[in-house]
Design a protein around this motif. Structure first.
Motif, PDB file in Angstrom:
ATOM      1  N   THR A   1      12.515  26.851 -29.947  1.00 45.24           N
ATOM      2  CA  THR A   1      12.455  27.055 -28.474  1.00 45.24           C
ATOM      3  C   THR A   1      14.049  27.730 -28.840  1.00 45.24           C
ATOM      4  O   THR A   1      14.525  26.856 -29.493  1.00 45.24           O
ATOM      5  CB  THR A   1      12.829  26.199 -27.503  1.00 45.24           C
TER       6      THR A   1
ATOM      7  N   HIS B   1      15.627  30.230 -16.685  1.00 43.67           N
ATOM      8  CA  HIS B   1      15.829  29.774 -17.760  1.00 43.67           C
ATOM      9  C   HIS B   1      14.714  30.816 -19.232  1.00 43.67           C
ATOM     10  O   HIS B   1      13.507  29.593 -19.265  1.00 43.67           O
ATOM     11  CB  HIS B   1      15.651  27.901 -17.901  1.00 43.67           C
TER      12      HIS B   1
ATOM     13  N   SER C   1      12.695  31.559 -21.830  1.00 43.62           N
ATOM     14  CA  SER C   1      12.834  31.096 -23.013  1.00 43.62           C
ATOM     15  C   SER C   1      12.350  31.548 -24.072  1.00 43.62           C
ATOM     16  O   SER C   1      10.715  32.324 -23.714  1.00 43.62           O
ATOM     17  CB  SER C   1      13.020  29.570 -23.342  1.00 43.62           C
TER      18      SER C   1
ATOM     19  N   GLU D   1      16.726  29.370 -25.823  1.00 42.69           N
ATOM     20  CA  GLU D   1      16.881  30.061 -24.537  1.00 42.69           C
ATOM     21  C   GLU D   1      17.120  31.282 -25.040  1.00 42.69           C
ATOM     22  O   GLU D   1      18.032  31.911 -25.882  1.00 42.69           O
ATOM     23  CB  GLU D   1      17.773  29.232 -23.255  1.00 42.69           C
TER      24      GLU D   1
END
Length: 429
Positions: free
Chosen positions: A330, A317, A319, A332
């Motif tokens: 934020t 993940h 980001s 990803e």
């Protein structure tokens, strides 16, 4: 030295049994490190190399790790491929059933979400672990007609012992990726599979053509939905004196007034009516419309980023987070975008398109691909990136969070610069 690559389609069309024997010899030579009389096809040889480096066990039983029925239903609901199932069924299922094959549709993570076709072949597929909810990524079950097309981004047919895992070597698969026509994102893979003896040389072209039809239908749906939203938004925009735009739920623009026309605006996953800060527009007021949003940027200039955090510590993940006095958001990252931002974080003075192409592909001539990917990154990082060369803006404080284990730094990346970075992170011998 091995002879030229094996042309499996030609051989199998003439003598299926002989083709299976030859493929088995080639596979065994590869696994035992011996020299084969014939070289495997390049797409298969490259796949075998990837799965060998990834540590996939050729004797592994893949009948494990199924998603439960509720998770399969959830993924079906979220998958854009649900909209083109009629296209896939019409193009593939009837013929697959008649030729003793099955059609399989998997999501972008290689999870089998739909299966249809010959009942007898479905039962055989169960024995191979080719079941609903099964994980058929190449990195998990080796070279196959679902995982390998997803990796290489084009249709691939895998015959018999071209499969890496032994239990799959009586099977033949032809799979084609289905991409989002709006941005090229992988949505999943459609595959036609069955016993080797039922293989036809035209199967790969057939599956690839149906995948393209599915992408065309998705493009039509997108344009139709934007037209509907445009009809809703036009009278609203006509009453606004300042800057405003109407976008769909994914940020694609249906109409603007008082400002340049952006093709797409990056939106947070959970957007609601009120005020918020968007990466490329700054502070905005947000109003809900039928099928989308009305965005009204504030007149104040967008402030420069105070802090940009590139978090690569979680291998699955990655980001990027941007924070300034007005708020935090934020995003990803895909593997490719995480690679690019890592390179820019490591080289604060910047990288040219040729340098990025060399870093990513080992080929400085691939500047068109590098520029296209950077254009996509700029859609959500907006004014926080400069170009000529590509770099973070001077007012940004960039923090790079890396995993403790060097092998967890973008673990699926084969980019030369990332491989070198992993090596540099290793403790001295």
């Amino acid at each position: 030295m091995a002879k030229s690559p094996l042309y499996v389609t030609q051989l199998a069309a003439v003598d299926t049994a002989r083709a299976a024997r030859v493929l088995s010899e080639v596979r065994e030579a590869m696994l035992t490190g011996q020299r084969a009389r014939l070289a495997p096809r390049p797409v298969i040889e490259e796949s075998w190399g990837r799965v060998l480096r990834g540590g996939v066990d050729p004797e592994r039983d893949v009948r494990s790790g199924l998603l439960d029925a509720e998770e399969v239903r959830r993924r079906r609901t979220l998958s854009p491929l649900r909209h083109v199932l009629p296209v896939l069924r019409e193009g593939l299922v009837s013929v697959a059933d008649a030729t003793h094959h099955i059609m399989v549709v998997a999501d972008a993570e290689g999870r089998v979400l739909w299966r249809e076709g010959s009942p007898a072949v479905l039962r055989k597929a169960d024995g191979l672990g080719f079941q609903l909810g099964a994980d058929w990524r190449e990195s998990v079950v080796g070279t196959n007609g679902v995982g390998t097309p997803a990796v290489v981004g084009r249709p691939v047919q895998v015959f018999a012992s071209e499969h890496f895992v032994r239990s799959q070597t009586s099977w033949t698969c032809a799979g084609a990726p289905v991409h989002d026509p709006r941005d090229g994102r992988l949505l999943g893979v459609v595959d036609v599979s069955g016993p080797l003896e039922t293989m036809h040389p035209a199967t790969l072209a057939w599956v690839g053509s149906v995948a393209k039809l599915a992408e065309a239908r998705l493009r039509e749906r997108h344009l139709e939905s934007l037209e509907r939203l445009r009809a809703v938004g036009a009278p609203v925009l006509a009453r606004i004196a300042g800057r405003a735009l109407v976008v769909d739920r994914d940020g694609w623009t249906a109409g603007v007034t008082g400002m340049p026309y952006p093709r797409r605006v990056a939106l947070p996953k959970s957007l609601s009516a009120g005020r918020c800060r968007l990466p490329t527009l700054g502070a905005c007021s947000v109003e809900q419309l039928a099928g989308g949003w009305l965005l009204r940027p504030a007149d104040e200039p967008q402030r420069a980023a105070v802090r940009i955090v590139l978090d690569l510590a979680r291998p699955r993940h990655p980001s990027v987070t941007v924070a300034d006095g007005a708020g935090t958001w934020t995003h990803e990252l895909s593997r490719r975008h995480a690679e690019l931002l890592f390179l820019l974080a490591e080289h604060r003075s910047g990288r040219s398109a040729a340098q990025l192409a060399e870093d990513l592909f080992g080929d400085p001539a691939r500047t068109v691909t590098a520029r296209a990917e950077m254009s996509r990154v700029r859609r959500y990082l907006g004014g926080f990136l400069e170009h000529r060369p590509y770099r973070f803006c001077d007012t940004a404080r960039v923090e790079l969070h890396l995993p403790d284990d060097p092998n967890d730094l973008l673990p699926h990346s084969t980019a030369p610069a990332i491989v070198r970075a992993r090596t540099a992170m290793l403790p001295p011998a």
